[in-house]
Design an enzyme around this catalytic site. Structure first.
Site, PDB file in Angstrom:
ATOM      1  N   GLU A   1      40.885  42.630  43.367  1.00 10.34           N
ATOM      2  CA  GLU A   1      41.630  42.216  42.175  1.00 10.34           C
ATOM      3  C   GLU A   1      43.143  42.301  42.383  1.00 10.34           C
ATOM      4  O   GLU A   1      43.914  41.730  41.612  1.00 10.34           O
ATOM      5  CB  GLU A   1      41.222  43.078  40.989  1.00 10.34           C
ATOM      6  CG  GLU A   1      41.536  44.546  41.142  1.00 10.34           C
ATOM      7  CD  GLU A   1      40.769  45.413  40.154  1.00 10.34           C
ATOM      8  OE1 GLU A   1      41.415  46.242  39.495  1.00 10.34           O
ATOM      9  OE2 GLU A   1      39.543  45.261  40.050  1.00 10.34           O
TER      10      GLU A   1
ATOM     11  N   HIS B   1      35.309  34.534  41.013  1.00  7.79           N
ATOM     12  CA  HIS B   1      35.947  35.166  39.856  1.00  7.79           C
ATOM     13  C   HIS B   1      36.269  34.107  38.791  1.00  7.79           C
ATOM     14  O   HIS B   1      35.643  33.061  38.751  1.00  7.79           O
ATOM     15  CB  HIS B   1      37.188  35.931  40.306  1.00  7.79           C
ATOM     16  CG  HIS B   1      36.854  37.289  40.862  1.00  7.79           C
ATOM     17  ND1 HIS B   1      37.485  38.442  40.469  1.00  7.79           N
ATOM     18  CD2 HIS B   1      35.934  37.661  41.787  1.00  7.79           C
ATOM     19  CE1 HIS B   1      36.973  39.470  41.104  1.00  7.79           C
ATOM     20  NE2 HIS B   1      36.040  39.026  41.918  1.00  7.79           N
TER      21      HIS B   1
END
Length: 444
Positions: free
Chosen positions: A332, A359
């Site tokens: 992330e 994602h």
């Protein structure tokens, strides 16, 4: 998942002129609570043996979707505005009162991976059909592994869209026998966490065995395990890629959510680009958040960092060094680090992040396309990116409804006058009023 090839429909007023840094920074930024922790705490509170309180919780689209979903299943969530924190301008606490889970119900997942992947196992404990759907982009995010695992446990699931994707319906019978199940979590650690969070409520508990070739974002599974243990649940993770959750009650608790360390990343990284100092209070001494890796990574890229009590201070000179970095455990952070790398003094290679293709968007392709649009040079590899700094120029950076693409654009805008960020409002997914926080950081 919105693919980078998709032509985004934009209104002119959705494009945000990213502020350019006019000098070294000297700012303290209060970062809201962690989304990952907030949504895990909400699930455990809904399954607990009594009422609980959640302090400092993030109030964003993803967490409000989780709260609304749990309320739809029968959990009672109320705001307690009678706290000192609220008087000081913070969000109220959440009071969560568990109740029998029920259907029929429809859960709106939005684009929240934690909602779509954590709640199917919870819905299996409900009495009745629970339909899951979300934004258009959510319908291409992989769901197959968790659905396959629940079916292996005897849970009835009907898919009404593409196989292994939203929308689908989980028809619960009020209980799940449990036992053991294999799951391929190569695409997302959330498949493991989603099963573990509900497992203590299964009649026999649950053993989860990961059978995939890779396991990304292991710290997020460690986070899930730690929160379960904190709630009195017995978890055995002594064998690699195998987790055993014993059946039993989940304790009702009064807990406070840590700041979101990954969301702190763009603010801390700004100190490297603009020079000067950015401080983030509330930084935990120990944590399971992947964002805890930020200080050592930023030091390798040219920063100096210091932790005084719970205040993390990052100071930069305006020079960013390239590096070779395996981000397998903290993918992330990739958009933030890619933006830094595009402004570096040497090439950067980010590895171990093939799972980012699944994602909110295909983040690897999106970062490559958008940094290239600004004049940079980015090559996609099998599991990451190679970023070679080049002179950059202003353009509109598309975000593909991905909050971390928007914050990456804000970072680039510190050095590129006139850069526009499409749909900066998408940052509300995990970081309410990001534009206001960003402007205030630059004004200090």
């Amino acid at each position: 998942m919105t693919t980078p090839a998709t032509t985004a429909t934009r209104e002119a007023d959705a494009d945000w002129l990213a502020p350019t840094a006019t000098g070294p920074l000297d700012a303290t930024v209060e970062v809201p609570g962690s989304k990952s922790l907030t949504n895990r705490y909400l699930v455990l509170a809904a399954l607990a043996s009594g009422p609980g309180r959640l302090r400092g919780a993030l109030r964003s689209r993803d967490t409000e979707l989780m709260a609304a979903a749990l309320a739809t299943l029968g959990t009672r969530l109320t705001d307690d505005a009678r706290t000192d924190a609220t008087a000081a301008g913070a969000d109220p606490d959440w009071l969560i009162t568990p109740a029998p889970l029920r259907g029929p119900a429809t859960i709106d997942c939005g684009l929240a991976g934690t909602v779509m992947r954590f709640l199917p196992a919870v819905a299996a404990l409900a009495d009745g059909p629970i339909r899951f759907d979300g934004d258009e982009g959510a319908r291409v995010r992989p769901m197959g592994p968790v659905l396959t695992a629940l079916r292996a446990l005897g849970v009835s699931i009907t898919e009404s869209g593409a196989v292994g994707h939203l929308p689908f319906t989980v028809t619960g019978r009020g209980s799940v026998r449990g036992g053991a199940v294999d799951v391929d979590a190569s695409a997302s650690s959330q498949f493991v966490s989603g099963l573990l969070l509900a497992a203590a409520r299964f009649e026999q508990g649950l053993t989860v065995r990961h059978i995939g070739a890779t396991l990304p974002s292991l710290p997020h599974i460690d986070m899930t395990v730690q929160l379960l243990r904190d709630a009195g649940v017995t978890v055995d993770d002594s064998r690699p890629a195998i987790w055993r959750v014993a059946p039993g009650p989940i304790a009702a608790r009064d807990v406070r959510v840590e700041p979101d360390l990954s969301n702190a990343g763009p603010f801390l990284a700004a100190a490297l680009i603009a020079g000067g100092t950015v401080r983030v209070p509330g930084w935990p001494a120990t944590t399971t958040q992947p964002g805890a890796l930020l200080p050592q990574i930023l030091e390798r890229m040219g920063a100096t960092t210091r932790l005084d009590g719970d205040v993390l201070t990052v100071t930069g000179t305006g020079v960013v060094h390239g590096l070779d970095l395996d981000l397998h455990a903290a993918g992330e952070l990739a958009p933030t680090l890619a933006a830094l790398a595009a402004l570096g003094d040497s090439p950067t290679r980010l590895r171990g992040i093939a799972h980012l293709r699944g994602h909110e968007t295909d983040r690897l392709a999106a970062l490559a396309i958008e940094i290239t649009r600004l004049g940079g040079q980015v090559e996609q590899t099998a599991d990451g990116l190679v970023i070679t700094p080049r002179p950059l120029h202003a353009a509109t950076m598309r975000t593909y409804h991905d909050h971390r693409m928007a914050t990456a654009g804000a970072l680039l805008g510190l050095r590129i006058p006139g850069l526009l960020v499409e749909n900066v409002a998408t940052t509300a997914k995990t970081l309410p009023d990001f534009p206001g926080l960003w402007r205030r950081m630059l004004a200090r």
